[in-house]
Scaffold this active site. Structure first.
Site, PDB file in Angstrom:
ATOM      1  N   LYS A  24       0.695  -1.121   0.003  1.00  0.00           N
ATOM      2  CA  LYS A  24      -0.155   0.003   0.015  1.00  0.00           C
ATOM      3  C   LYS A  24       0.876   1.266   0.045  1.00  0.00           C
ATOM      4  CE  LYS A  24      -3.662  -0.244   2.485  1.00  0.00           C
ATOM      5  NZ  LYS A  24      -4.531  -0.766   3.731  1.00  0.00           N
ATOM      6  N   ARG A  94      -3.228   2.896   8.720  1.00  0.00           N
ATOM      7  CA  ARG A  94      -3.520   1.673   8.339  1.00  0.00           C
ATOM      8  C   ARG A  94      -2.401   0.603   7.965  1.00  0.00           C
ATOM      9  NH1 ARG A  94      -8.353   2.089   3.850  1.00  0.00           N
ATOM     10  NH2 ARG A  94      -7.081   3.429   2.749  1.00  0.00           N
ATOM     11  N   GLY A 103      -8.026  -7.160   5.199  1.00  0.00           N
ATOM     12  CA  GLY A 103      -8.797  -7.328   6.548  1.00  0.00           C
ATOM     13  C   GLY A 103      -8.134  -7.805   7.688  1.00  0.00           C
ATOM     14  N   MET A 105      -5.498  -7.283   9.397  1.00  0.00           N
ATOM     15  CA  MET A 105      -4.845  -6.486  10.545  1.00  0.00           C
ATOM     16  C   MET A 105      -5.607  -5.126  10.664  1.00  0.00           C
ATOM     17  SD  MET A 105      -0.778  -6.832   9.605  1.00  0.00           S
ATOM     18  CE  MET A 105      -1.036  -6.481   7.829  1.00  0.00           C
ATOM     19  N   ARG A 338      -4.063  -1.334  -5.915  1.00  0.00           N
ATOM     20  CA  ARG A 338      -2.931  -2.752  -5.805  1.00  0.00           C
ATOM     21  C   ARG A 338      -3.573  -3.355  -6.937  1.00  0.00           C
ATOM     22  NH1 ARG A 338      -5.865  -4.331  -0.204  1.00  0.00           N
ATOM     23  NH2 ARG A 338      -8.037  -4.798  -1.041  1.00  0.00           N
ATOM     24  N   HIS A 456     -16.332  -7.943   2.569  1.00  0.00           N
ATOM     25  CA  HIS A 456     -15.230  -8.906   2.825  1.00  0.00           C
ATOM     26  C   HIS A 456     -15.435 -10.220   2.543  1.00  0.00           C
ATOM     27  CE1 HIS A 456     -13.488 -11.361   6.428  1.00  0.00           C
ATOM     28  NE2 HIS A 456     -12.475 -10.596   6.136  1.00  0.00           N
ATOM     29  N   ARG A 618       5.500 -49.023  -7.320  1.00  0.00           N
ATOM     30  CA  ARG A 618       6.192 -49.369  -6.081  1.00  0.00           C
ATOM     31  C   ARG A 618       6.000 -50.570  -5.668  1.00  0.00           C
ATOM     32  NH1 ARG A 618       5.629 -45.464  -1.177  1.00  0.00           N
ATOM     33  NH2 ARG A 618       3.840 -46.642  -0.818  1.00  0.00           N
ATOM     34  N   SER A 765      13.659 -41.998  -6.681  1.00  0.00           N
ATOM     35  CA  SER A 765      12.489 -41.159  -6.568  1.00  0.00           C
ATOM     36  C   SER A 765      12.646 -40.807  -4.969  1.00  0.00           C
ATOM     37  CB  SER A 765      11.470 -41.777  -6.985  1.00  0.00           C
ATOM     38  OG  SER A 765      10.249 -41.057  -6.590  1.00  0.00           O
ATOM     39  N   GLY A 767      11.446 -40.013  -1.804  1.00  0.00           N
ATOM     40  CA  GLY A 767      10.182 -40.044  -0.948  1.00  0.00           C
ATOM     41  C   GLY A 767      10.246 -38.967   0.299  1.00  0.00           C
ATOM     42  N   CYS A 832       8.471 -37.714  -5.391  1.00  0.00           N
ATOM     43  CA  CYS A 832       7.058 -38.455  -5.417  1.00  0.00           C
ATOM     44  C   CYS A 832       6.374 -38.140  -4.079  1.00  0.00           C
ATOM     45  CB  CYS A 832       6.961 -39.890  -5.746  1.00  0.00           C
ATOM     46  SG  CYS A 832       7.820 -40.976  -4.674  1.00  0.00           S
ATOM     47  N   TYR A 852      12.016 -35.024 -12.808  1.00  0.00           N
ATOM     48  CA  TYR A 852      10.320 -34.799 -12.910  1.00  0.00           C
ATOM     49  C   TYR A 852      10.017 -34.668 -11.245  1.00  0.00           C
ATOM     50  CZ  TYR A 852       9.933 -39.750 -11.549  1.00  0.00           C
ATOM     51  OH  TYR A 852      10.328 -40.965 -10.818  1.00  0.00           O
TER      52      TYR A 852
HETATM   53  C1  PEP Z   1       7.144 -40.804   0.577  1.00  0.00           C
HETATM   54  O1  PEP Z   1       7.712 -41.285   1.885  1.00  0.00           O
HETATM   55  O2  PEP Z   1       7.283 -39.727   0.418  1.00  0.00           O
HETATM   56  C2  PEP Z   1       6.358 -41.421  -0.337  1.00  0.00           C
HETATM   57  C3  PEP Z   1       5.933 -41.095  -1.421  1.00  0.00           C
HETATM   58  O3  PEP Z   1       5.984 -42.907   0.323  1.00  0.00           O
HETATM   59  P1  PEP Z   1       4.657 -43.010   0.890  1.00  0.00           P
HETATM   60  O4  PEP Z   1       4.161 -41.742   1.198  1.00  0.00           O
HETATM   61  O5  PEP Z   1       3.597 -43.997   0.602  1.00  0.00           O
HETATM   62  O6  PEP Z   1       5.325 -43.594   2.240  1.00  0.00           O
HETATM   63 MG    MG Z   2       7.218 -43.574   1.810  1.00  0.00          MG
END
Ligand code: PEP
Ligand code: MG
Length: 876
Positions: A24, A94, A103, A105, A338, A456, A618, A765, A767, A832, A852
């Site tokens: 602001k 303000r 809204g 604060m 804004r 609001h 898996r 991957s 986890g 993942c 990925y």
């Molecule tokens: C993980 O541990 O991040 C995972 C993807 O496996 P899970 O959540 O099935 O333990």
């Molecule tokens: Mg896991």
């Protein structure tokens, strides 16, 4: 050493100083530089807020002095004097953080009024009623915000004066009534606080500044920050701005407007205003405002000037603007501008339009949309056919689009409590206020009786992507009895209703919904994201249905198929249980024989849904006792079914009990004990791939993923079983089929020894669910219970299970990537855990060079956009 600067006049700043002056403050400075009429004033920087907290919630002498200097400058510029009985300066105080927190604060208006200056305002405006009305509003607001005196006590006084006079509206009170109210308000203050209401405007100002700084840490601001990833360390700036009055008669007014429609994105000014009113009346939704077009008839000159400035501001900021303005006796002022909050639909339409209009590049447009906002577009809408069959029970304003069905609750607390029990809830209120934030977050939809499209409820709901119908005046809501009556029918707490936020219709029952599609502006926008991003986006899917949905949302493969989810099916669970309670290999193999065709069928379905996109499957991961019954009755039934005695089965189950199953006999540890499970799963994966390859011609390369590995030899042991089984099947079929064997990195030891592990693994991957759990050393199932205390005490600002802890867990990941790729140059690496669908974590994955991210189907579009944004930001 020169004193640090904490206070900036509006003409000392600019739009680039947002971090220091707050959004602001920076924009007020920018508008001042652009020559737009802005009531002048000054900004206390966010650094002043940080200093306030460092000093133990005290405004240091240095800052007090700078405020006084800025104040006398403001007096000079405006030609008014603080506390003067001839020509008094009044200010608003303000908050204004770096990003807008509508809204959340506190704000104080009309500051500077006292027993003397109120006379000055009377003389100046020739309007005693106005002067005393402003004074009584100020006493009420100051007492509430700065001192913490309950608002209700003031409202009681106001109501009793109205009652004595026999009138209904505030506007029916005359100057004498308001003078009387001021006297009573001051008496109340004296009685409650033990001292007179402060008459020194400087004292009023310092108290108010403190109150605004302190409101940075009020509970609703903390909740909002957590929801929106705003760090506590940012602090808020405070803007002290000279007041202009929209309630000085019929040539005055106040309003808010957007340069484009914030619900649909249509390129047409959208706003509301109230004649003869003060800003708080509009924002609080107490009076229902008029559309901005009415200003053209009421005050055409102001309307034209307003439209010209609005256009100028949008061009200047290259984005849709949300502006507040006031007209004081025919003179227009801008109080704020804004970038406007908007629905996801509007955000996409505006972003695409701004590119088409030549204002933005595609890259700039992609940065304009918050990835999390896309979520609201991926939720179902009402089925058109279904809508035709039902008659609405009421109609309000379509304040925030979407479809919502749920049980009605009348307080934010009830809405939150019932949501936590797993109910879908609709919050029904006369009007919402910032205190309702947690109930609003919990609700599927919000329904209010009062307030317009910029109330609001409407603004906050649009920001959160929650469906909202506002200003539904037909409902007679009885908050005390927790019901509402409409067209003669009563709806009680817990009854179901449906809201259509796109039309404003309210239905008295549950309506059928349909799945969304990515078309139109959404499609165009996402295609731009895909052109730019480097990271691939996969999905976590365990069924063909989820896989199909994810492909529709743009998934390029499956990064995690959790096979255990297939085991819970009613038909399969007996065979799974048989396998678990078997006390020798022969029995276990028999049970696994039963499971094989079912698993094969699952994988066939999944491969077909994914066509020739990569699929990572898996192996069985959770501790075995998760599959077993715990109730006595169920154990008895199962024993009978399996031809075992009750005692025998009960003791097997007891033997399987673990004190800490998450750290127990799970993941690859199961296969080390029972290699035949891996054999069966390998067989199912490879045979299914061969069958689909033959039938459909897809070139499938199954990716077999071993969970919970912490040691190279452990992985090798399981991998050898996989390779032996797979190669035998492939050889017997005489077919050419490649497959990959890789591992999850989810045990810290695996990350630390990733160079060793990569000798066996063809892909990694991460986890991050387990890796976070094991790195922090707190259970992912139980941490929720105490993490709230950590947020309250500012130890953690966000949930490490949702937003990757980059400095701790992230360090392990980076190390594992470096070690792993040192051993194997072409190692394919993804993530993942849940973090694969969190924008800041996606950015991290991009930065450290993963191939990925994999996330749940409904987060795929979000991840596509976050990956594109990461690429654009890195290029800059
Ligand atoms: C993980 O541990 O991040 C995972 C993807 O496996 P899970 O959540 O099935 O333990
Ligand atoms: Mg896991």
């Amino acid at each position: 050493m020169k004193n640090q600067k904490y206070v900036y006049l509006f003409n000392e700043g600019n739009a680039g100083m947002r971090n220091l002056l707050g959004g602001k403050g920076a924009n007020l400075a920018e508008m001042t530089n652009l020559g737009i009429p802005v009531p002048q004033g000054f900004t206390l920087s966010t650094e002043a807020c940080t200093k306030y907290y460092e000093d133990g919630e005290i405004i240091s002498d240095n800052i007090v002095q700078q405020i006084e200097e800025a104040l006398s400058e403001t007096e000079k510029v405006t030609g008014k004097k603080f506390g003067d009985k001839e020509n008094p300066l009044l200010v608003s105080v303000r908050s204004g953080a770096r990003v807008s927190m509508p809204g959340m604060m506190d704000t104080i208006l009309n500051l500077g009024l006292n027993d003397e200056s109120v006379k000055g305002v009377t003389k100046l405006t020739n309007n005693e009623r106005f002067a005393y009305d402003s004074y009584r509003r100020f006493i009420q607001m100051f007492s509430d915000v700065a001192i913490g005196l309950e608002k209700r006590k003031f409202e009681d006084i106001l109501d009793s004066v109205k009652e004595q006079k026999g009138v209904k509206y505030d506007t029916d009170l005359d100057a004498e009534d308001l003078k009387n109210i001021v006297v009573q308000y001051k008496q109340l203050y004296l009685k409650e606080i033990g001292k007179e209401f402060p008459q020194d405007p400087k004292e009023q100002l310092m108290e108010s500044v403190k109150a605004v700084f302190s409101s940075w840490n009020n509970p609703r601001a903390i909740v909002y920050r957590r929801l929106n990833d705003i760090p506590a360390s940012w602090g808020t700036a405070v803007n002290v701005q000279s007041m202009v009055f929209g309630n000085m008669g019929n040539n005055s007014g106040t309003g808010v407007a957007f340069t484009r429609n914030p619900a649909t994105g249509e390129n047409k000014i959208f706003g509301e205003y109230l004649i003869n009113a003060q800003g708080e009346d509009v924002v609080a939704g107490i009076r229902t405002p008029q559309p901005i077009s009415k200003l053209q008839q009421d005050l055409p000159k102001c309307y034209k000037e307003f439209m010209d400035i609005a256009e100028k501001l949008e061009k200047h900021y290259r984005d849709m603007q949300d502006m507040e303005f006031t007209i004081e006796q025919g003179k227009l002022y801008f109080l704020q501008t804004r970038n406007g909050k908007r629905t996801a639909n509007a955000a996409l339409k505006i972003a695409v339009s701004l590119v088409e209009e030549g204002t933005l590049s595609k890259e700039e447009a992609l940065l304009k949309v918050e990835p999390k906002q896309l979520d609201s577009l991926l939720h179902p809408t009402f089925d058109e056919e279904e809508l035709k069959k039902h008659t609405p029970i009421a109609k309000g304003l379509p304040a925030s689009p979407g479809a919502a069905c749920g049980k009605i609750y009348f307080t934010a607390q009830d809405a939150k409590a019932h949501h936590e029990k797993g109910e879908k809830v609709i919050l029904v209120r006369l009007e919402t206020s910032p205190e309702d934030i947690e109930g609003m977050v919990a609700a599927e939809g919000i329904l209010t009786v009062r307030g317009g499209m910029t109330s609001h409820a409407a603004v906050v709901a649009r920001g959160m992507g929650t469906c909202c119908v506002a200003g539904c005046g037909e409902l007679k809501v009885n908050e005390k009895e927790e019901n509402f009556i409409v067209r003669g029918k009563t709806y009680k707490e817990g009854d179901y209703i449906s809201l259509n936020g796109s039309t404003g219709n309210v239905y008295g029952n549950v309506l059928k919904t349909v799945s969304p599609e990515i078309t139109g502006y959404f499609g165009t926008f996402m295609a731009w994201a895909d052109e730019i991003r480097r990271l691939k986006i996969r999905t976590n899917a365990d069924t063909p249905r989820d896989a199909e949905q994810a492909v529709k949302f743009g998934a390029e493969g499956i990064g995690l198929c959790r096979t255990e989810h297939m085991f819970f099916d009613e038909e399969r669970i007996p065979a799974v249980r048989e396998m678990i309670v078997s006390d020798n290999e022969e029995h276990r193999r028999k049970a696994l024989e039963k499971l094989l065709p079912m698993q094969r069928k699952d994988f066939i379905g999944i491969y077909k849904a994914m066509q020739d996109r990569p699929v990572t499957i898996r192996f069985l991961d959770p501790p075995l006792h998760e599959f077993l019954p715990s109730e006595i009755e169920d154990i008895r039934d199962l024993a009978e079914e399996m031809g075992l005695s009750f005692e025998e089965l009960k003791s097997t189950i007891e033997n399987l009990h673990e004190f800490n199953p998450m750290m127990g006999h799970r993941g690859c540890r199961l296969t080390v004990s029972y290699p035949e499970i891996a054999e069966m799963q390998t067989r199912a994966i490879i045979e299914a791939a061969i069958q689909v390859k033959k039938e459909e011609g897809y070139d499938i390369v199954p990716e077999i993923m071993i969970p919970l590995v912490g040691e190279r030899k452990e992985l090798k042991y399981v991998k050898d079983i996989v390779v032996k089984t797979a190669d035998e099947i492939i050889a017997a079929e005489g077919i050419d089929m490649k497959y990959l064997v890789g591992t999850m990195i989810e045990v810290p030891r695996a990350a630390l020894t990733a160079d060793e592990i990569a000798k066996e693994a063809e892909f990694f991957s991460f986890g991050t669910n387990d890796l976070t759990q094991m790195t922090f050393g707190f259970s992912r199932d139980d941490a929720g219970k105490f993490l709230n205390d950590y947020y309250d005490k500012n130890v953690y600002e966000s949930d490490p299970f949702q937003r990757l802890d980059q400095s701790g867990v992230g360090k392990l990941i980076e190390m594992a990537v470096q070690l792993g790729t040192k051993t194997r140059k072409d190692l394919k690496i993804g993530i993942c855990g849940e973090h694969g669908g969190d924008p800041s974590s996606v950015e991290f994955c991009h930065r450290i060079g993963l191939n990925y991210v994999s996330c749940s189907p409904f987060r795929v579009p979000l991840a596509r956009l976050a990956a594109a944004q990461a690429q654009i930001k890195n290029l800059r």
